[in-house]
Write a protein that holds these residues in place. Sequence first.
Motif, mmCIF file in Angstrom:
data_model
loop_
_atom_site.group_PDB
_atom_site.id
_atom_site.type_symbol
_atom_site.label_atom_id
_atom_site.label_comp_id
_atom_site.label_asym_id
_atom_site.label_seq_id
_atom_site.Cartn_x
_atom_site.Cartn_y
_atom_site.Cartn_z
ATOM 1 N N ASN A 26 41.783 3.266 37.650
ATOM 2 C CA ASN A 26 42.489 3.675 38.873
ATOM 3 C C ASN A 26 43.938 4.055 38.611
ATOM 4 O O ASN A 26 44.567 3.529 37.684
ATOM 5 N N THR A 27 44.478 4.926 39.452
ATOM 6 C CA THR A 27 45.931 5.132 39.489
ATOM 7 C C THR A 27 46.542 3.968 40.262
ATOM 8 O O THR A 27 45.819 3.202 40.929
ATOM 9 N N ASP A 63 48.237 4.188 42.979
ATOM 10 C CA ASP A 63 47.938 4.407 44.402
ATOM 11 C C ASP A 63 46.526 3.940 44.759
ATOM 12 O O ASP A 63 46.325 3.273 45.773
ATOM 13 N N GLN A 64 45.585 4.302 43.906
ATOM 14 C CA GLN A 64 44.193 3.886 44.172
ATOM 15 C C GLN A 64 44.076 2.366 44.133
ATOM 16 O O GLN A 64 43.375 1.756 44.936
ATOM 17 N N GLN A 65 44.827 1.772 43.194
ATOM 18 C CA GLN A 65 44.731 0.323 43.047
ATOM 19 C C GLN A 65 45.364 -0.386 44.243
ATOM 20 O O GLN A 65 44.855 -1.398 44.715
ATOM 21 N N ASP A 121 45.456 0.761 47.247
ATOM 22 C CA ASP A 121 44.478 0.887 48.339
ATOM 23 C C ASP A 121 43.342 -0.123 48.172
ATOM 24 O O ASP A 121 42.884 -0.734 49.134
#
Length: 263
Positions: A223-224, A226-228, A230
Motif C-alpha cells: 500500500n501507499t 494514503d491507502q494505508q 484509509d
Amino acid sequence: MDYQSILFSVDEGVATITLNRPDKLNSFTDEMHGELRDAFKTIAKDETIRSVLITGAGRGFCAGQDLSHLASEEARAEQDLGETLDKNYNRLIRTIRSLPKPVVCAVNGVAAGAGANLALACDIVLAARSASFIQAFCKIGLIPDAGGTWTLPRLVGSARALALAMLGDKISAEQAHDWGMIWKAFDDETLMPEAQGMALHLATQPTQALALIKRAFNASTSNTLDQQLDLERDLQTIAGRTSDYHEGVDAFLNKRPAEFSGK
Ligand code: T3D
C-alpha cells in the motif's frame, strides 16, 4: 484425522503444532503438508483457539523439503516443482499469513530451506541460541521458496537477503536476532517455556484486534501511505465495534485487569 508427521494439541486456547519427523530433522513430506492443512482447518474453525505455536521435535526445527525420494535423476526430471509449491508450500504460507489469529514460531534447532521460510512466515519468531537459519536452496540449484524471497528482504534488507540466498550460509539465532529477522533468542532450555508463555498470553488478548493488526501489516507491504491510512480507518472502525474494545477501555478506566473474550 490421525497424524503421523506432526503432533497437534489444544490447551487453554493455544493450538500447538510440533513437526514430528525428528530423525529427518522434520523435513517436509506430502503427508506432513496434508496433516498441516488439516490442523490449520481445525484452528481456523475452532473459535476457542486464539493463538498458534509451531515448533519441531528433536534437535532440528525443519530441514525443508524431504529430498530422499529424489535419489534418481528420473524422479527429479519427472516432477514439476512449481506444482509442488502450489499444492503444498504456497497453501501453507498463505494460510499462516491470512490466519486471523497470531502464530508464534519456536525455532528449536536448525531451520533450513523451506523450514527457515516457514518460520519467517509466522507472526512472532523466537529461537533457541543453538538454532540456525540456512537458505539452503542455492546449494541444490533452487531459489528460496515458501515466501522467502518476500519475507527475507523485508526483514533484513536486500543486501543481507541476497547474500543469504546466494551463499546459503548458516546464520546463528543471535545473528538472526541482531539483523531483525526474528523477535528474540533464548537459552535453549528456556525457549519452550518462553514460547508457550507468549502463545498463552496472546490467547488471552483481543483476538479480533490482533487479526486486524496482522491484516494491516500484510497490506502495508504494497500500500501507499494514503491507502494505508484509509485501511487503518476502516479496520479501526471494525476494532471499535468489538466487545474487547469496550472491555479494554472499561478495564482501564476502572483500574482493573481486562478480561478479553476474543469477540
Ligand atoms: O523439492 C521441492 O519439492 C521444492 C521445494 C523445495 C523446498 C526446500 O526446502 S529445498 C531445500 C531442501 N533442504 C535442504 O537442502 C537442506 C538439507 N539438509 C542439510 O543441509 C542438513 O541436513 C542440515 C544443514 C539442515 C543439518 O545438517 P546436520 O549435519 O546437522 O544433520 P544431517 O546429518 O545432515 O541430517 C540428519 C538426518 O536428517 C540425516 O539422515 P540420516 O543420514 O541420519 O538417516 C539427513 O539425511 C536427514 N535430512 C536432513 N535434511 C533432510 C534430510 N533428509 C531428507 N531431506 C532433507 N531435507
